[in-house]
Scaffold this motif. Structure first.
Motif, PDB file in Angstrom:
ATOM      1  N   GLU A  51      13.329   3.506   3.850  1.00 40.95           N
ATOM      2  CA  GLU A  51      13.749   4.729   4.876  1.00 40.95           C
ATOM      3  C   GLU A  51      12.869   4.383   6.724  1.00 40.95           C
ATOM      4  OE1 GLU A  51      15.287   8.361   3.318  1.00 40.95           O
ATOM      5  OE2 GLU A  51      16.180   7.099   1.577  1.00 40.95           O
ATOM      6  N   GLU A  52      12.131   4.542   6.120  1.00 40.90           N
ATOM      7  CA  GLU A  52      11.132   4.771   7.694  1.00 40.90           C
ATOM      8  C   GLU A  52      11.238   3.666   8.619  1.00 40.90           C
ATOM      9  OE1 GLU A  52       6.152   4.447   8.600  1.00 40.90           O
ATOM     10  OE2 GLU A  52       7.068   5.849   7.638  1.00 40.90           O
ATOM     11  N   ASN A  70       8.733  -7.768  12.576  1.00 46.60           N
ATOM     12  CA  ASN A  70       8.153  -7.880  10.359  1.00 46.60           C
ATOM     13  C   ASN A  70       9.075  -6.076  10.273  1.00 46.60           C
ATOM     14  OD1 ASN A  70       5.959  -8.414   9.368  1.00 46.60           O
ATOM     15  ND2 ASN A  70       4.854  -6.012   9.917  1.00 46.60           N
ATOM     16  N   GLY A  71       9.719  -5.473  11.408  1.00 49.25           N
ATOM     17  CA  GLY A  71      10.572  -4.155  10.412  1.00 49.25           C
ATOM     18  C   GLY A  71      11.276  -4.692   9.115  1.00 49.25           C
ATOM     19  N   VAL A  72      12.257  -5.671   9.581  1.00 48.90           N
ATOM     20  CA  VAL A  72      13.205  -6.197   8.457  1.00 48.90           C
ATOM     21  C   VAL A  72      12.329  -6.598   7.282  1.00 48.90           C
ATOM     22  CG1 VAL A  72      15.336  -6.859  10.001  1.00 48.90           C
ATOM     23  CG2 VAL A  72      12.914  -9.169   9.291  1.00 48.90           C
ATOM     24  N   TYR A  73      10.911  -7.313   6.973  1.00 48.29           N
ATOM     25  CA  TYR A  73      10.364  -7.262   5.655  1.00 48.29           C
ATOM     26  C   TYR A  73       9.922  -6.233   5.002  1.00 48.29           C
ATOM     27  CZ  TYR A  73      10.726 -12.684   7.253  1.00 48.29           C
ATOM     28  OH  TYR A  73      10.738 -13.056   7.209  1.00 48.29           O
ATOM     29  N   LYS A  74       9.742  -5.101   6.383  1.00 53.12           N
ATOM     30  CA  LYS A  74       9.051  -3.673   5.716  1.00 53.12           C
ATOM     31  C   LYS A  74      10.108  -3.102   4.985  1.00 53.12           C
ATOM     32  CE  LYS A  74       7.298  -2.615   9.960  1.00 53.12           C
ATOM     33  NZ  LYS A  74       6.587  -1.654  10.576  1.00 53.12           N
ATOM     34  N   ALA A  75      11.117  -3.271   5.579  1.00 54.98           N
ATOM     35  CA  ALA A  75      12.133  -2.534   5.209  1.00 54.98           C
ATOM     36  C   ALA A  75      12.347  -3.269   3.008  1.00 54.98           C
ATOM     37  CB  ALA A  75      13.324  -2.676   5.375  1.00 54.98           C
ATOM     38  N   GLY A  76      12.643  -4.778   3.302  1.00 55.42           N
ATOM     39  CA  GLY A  76      13.227  -5.980   2.408  1.00 55.42           C
ATOM     40  C   GLY A  76      11.916  -5.812   1.471  1.00 55.42           C
ATOM     41  N   PHE A  77      10.720  -5.712   1.232  1.00 56.99           N
ATOM     42  CA  PHE A  77       9.856  -5.524   0.536  1.00 56.99           C
ATOM     43  C   PHE A  77       9.052  -4.073   0.080  1.00 56.99           C
ATOM     44  CE2 PHE A  77       8.486  -9.769   1.927  1.00 56.99           C
ATOM     45  CZ  PHE A  77       9.956 -10.682   0.856  1.00 56.99           C
ATOM     46  N   ALA A  78       9.175  -2.910   0.512  1.00 54.56           N
ATOM     47  CA  ALA A  78       8.883  -1.812   0.664  1.00 54.56           C
ATOM     48  C   ALA A  78       8.902  -1.236  -0.768  1.00 54.56           C
ATOM     49  CB  ALA A  78       9.768  -0.591   1.683  1.00 54.56           C
ATOM     50  N   THR A  79       8.356  -1.397  -1.979  1.00 58.68           N
ATOM     51  CA  THR A  79       8.386  -0.611  -2.858  1.00 58.68           C
ATOM     52  C   THR A  79       9.005   0.942  -3.190  1.00 58.68           C
ATOM     53  OG1 THR A  79       6.492  -0.830  -3.226  1.00 58.68           O
ATOM     54  CG2 THR A  79       7.266  -2.400  -3.304  1.00 58.68           C
ATOM     55  N   ALA A  80       8.753   1.692  -1.775  1.00 54.64           N
ATOM     56  CA  ALA A  80       8.934   3.128  -2.394  1.00 54.64           C
ATOM     57  C   ALA A  80      10.302   3.675  -1.159  1.00 54.64           C
ATOM     58  CB  ALA A  80       7.198   3.822  -1.908  1.00 54.64           C
ATOM     59  N   GLN A  81      10.729   4.587  -1.675  1.00 55.06           N
ATOM     60  CA  GLN A  81      12.709   5.168  -0.744  1.00 55.06           C
ATOM     61  C   GLN A  81      12.231   5.648   0.520  1.00 55.06           C
ATOM     62  OE1 GLN A  81      15.149   4.870  -1.603  1.00 55.06           O
ATOM     63  NE2 GLN A  81      15.935   5.429  -0.177  1.00 55.06           N
ATOM     64  N   ASP A  82      10.829   6.729   0.392  1.00 52.26           N
ATOM     65  CA  ASP A  82       9.993   6.675   2.566  1.00 52.26           C
ATOM     66  C   ASP A  82       9.251   5.787   2.721  1.00 52.26           C
ATOM     67  OD1 ASP A  82       7.496   6.212   0.545  1.00 52.26           O
ATOM     68  OD2 ASP A  82       7.204   8.346   1.379  1.00 52.26           O
ATOM     69  N   ALA A  83       9.032   4.502   2.494  1.00 54.73           N
ATOM     70  CA  ALA A  83       8.184   3.154   2.989  1.00 54.73           C
ATOM     71  C   ALA A  83       9.741   2.397   3.184  1.00 54.73           C
ATOM     72  CB  ALA A  83       7.604   2.640   2.327  1.00 54.73           C
ATOM     73  N   GLU A 109       1.302  -0.974  -0.302  1.00 52.77           N
ATOM     74  CA  GLU A 109      -0.088   0.274  -0.094  1.00 52.77           C
ATOM     75  C   GLU A 109       0.724   1.485  -0.022  1.00 52.77           C
ATOM     76  OE1 GLU A 109      -2.917  -0.231   3.638  1.00 52.77           O
ATOM     77  OE2 GLU A 109      -3.971  -1.830   2.183  1.00 52.77           O
ATOM     78  N   GLU A 110       0.893   2.044  -0.918  1.00 51.41           N
ATOM     79  CA  GLU A 110       1.672   3.026  -1.299  1.00 51.41           C
ATOM     80  C   GLU A 110       3.216   2.982  -1.038  1.00 51.41           C
ATOM     81  OE1 GLU A 110      -0.388   5.507   0.946  1.00 51.41           O
ATOM     82  OE2 GLU A 110      -1.868   6.275  -0.269  1.00 51.41           O
ATOM     83  N   GLY A 111       3.117   2.127  -1.310  1.00 59.33           N
ATOM     84  CA  GLY A 111       4.962   1.278  -1.683  1.00 59.33           C
ATOM     85  C   GLY A 111       5.341   0.998   0.347  1.00 59.33           C
ATOM     86  N   HIS A 112       4.022   0.329   0.703  1.00 62.70           N
ATOM     87  CA  HIS A 112       4.389  -0.167   2.173  1.00 62.70           C
ATOM     88  C   HIS A 112       3.488  -1.407   2.127  1.00 62.70           C
ATOM     89  CE1 HIS A 112       4.893   3.956   4.547  1.00 62.70           C
ATOM     90  NE2 HIS A 112       4.494   3.775   3.746  1.00 62.70           N
TER      91      HIS A 112
END
Length: 302
Positions: free
Chosen positions: A184-185, A169-182, A7-10
């Motif tokens: 980096e967050e 879950n944070g490592v997945y949120k970084a690894g599977f993000a499709t937007a730069q801001d998502a 969702e929006e890169g997240h």
């Protein structure tokens, strides 16, 4: 592992579909009967390893059966090598669809199959371990640790909310993000928490003191995969686990316990992540390293 939506890169984790409870006497769910249930796991999956660690720490090996899937998953989902001798299935998906023919989504581990009603009871990975800890107490081995002591449950749950969101879950949120801001967050939240945990472990052997709890089980499985997978594959590369003196010694301390170390299979872990995520690693090449001495003295008992 679970289905991911973006969702929006997240990265958004797929909800757990089956959430029926097993209780000590069957009140409000199914009874905690020895020999009735079968736990399906993957050595590659951190959520599944939690259940293997707890099952072994509590001495439930003869109470809850175990089936291990192949680390390489394709579009058919997890495969059981040589078919599961109890259910007769070759793919975990067969059990999902037997239970709910309309199920749509990724077929996840860990999950628990009831051999009496012949259906999946739960794939709710946080509940599986606490269920073993609180509802199977009559079957725990003598001297088994109390991993979820009633007096510490609020603190365990509060710590888990942060560790799950930003680390597990944070490592997945970084690894599977499709937007730069998502990305980096997630990246920033991950290392803020790891820095805080490093400080916390400077003053205590385990997360809540001198005894292992559910909180340690939940953190360990991410730490075990960090340098081998998450640091490079998921771009979590600010610091390695070995760059944190307390966290690295703490992880080795837990690894020295057979329930932790003997359920940590780095071959399965690396083959799964690097082969089954072609959008991240299209070549499918599995790195040889890193070469870490998990058996080095940790001196945490001091």
């Amino acid at each position: 592992m679970t289905t991911r939506e973006v969702e929006e890169g997240h990265f958004v984790r797929q909800p757990n579909r089956f959430t029926e409870r097993i209780t000590a006497d069957g009140t409000g769910g199914l009874p905690a009967e020895p020999g009735r249930y079968r736990l399906f796991v993957s050595y590659a999956c951190p959520w599944a390893q939690r259940s293997m660690i707890v099952r072994r720490l509590l001495g439930l090996e003869d109470v809850i059966g175990l089936a291990v899937v192949d680390p390489i998953r394709d579009e058919r989902g997890w495969r059981i090598p040589g078919r599961d001798p109890v259910t007769g299935v070759e793919f975990l998906s067969e059990l999902y669809l037997r239970t709910d023919p309309s199920f749509v989504g990724r077929f996840t581990v860990p999950c628990v199959w009831d051999t009496v009603t012949e259906r999946l009871v739960t794939n709710d990975f946080p509940a599986i371990t606490t269920m073993m800890e609180t509802e199977f107490t009559a079957h725990h081995r003598p001297g088994a640790p109390d991993l979820y002591p009633e007096a510490l449950r609020p603190e365990i749950d509060e710590l888990d909310r942060r560790v799950y969101t930003t680390v597990n879950n944070g490592v997945y949120k970084a690894g599977f993000a499709t937007a730069q801001d998502a990305y980096e967050e997630a990246f920033d939240a991950l290392f803020t928490t790891l820095d805080d945990l490093e400080e916390r472990l400077a003053h205590r052997r385990y997360l809540l003191g001198d005894e292992i709890t559910e909180a340690d089980v939940r953190l360990y499985t991410t730490l075990a995969r960090f340098d081998a997978v998450y640091y490079s594959h998921f771009k979590c590369n600010l610091r390695r686990l070995v760059d944190y003196p307390n966290l690295w010694a703490y992880a080795r301390d837990l690894y020295a316990i057979p329930a932790f170390g003997e359920t940590t299979d780095f071959d399965h872990i690396k083959r799964h992540y690097y082969v089954t995520h072609p959008h991240i690693n299209p070549s499918g090449i599995v790195p040889k390293g890193p070469f870490l001495d998990w058996t080095a003295p940790h001196n945490r008992e001091r």
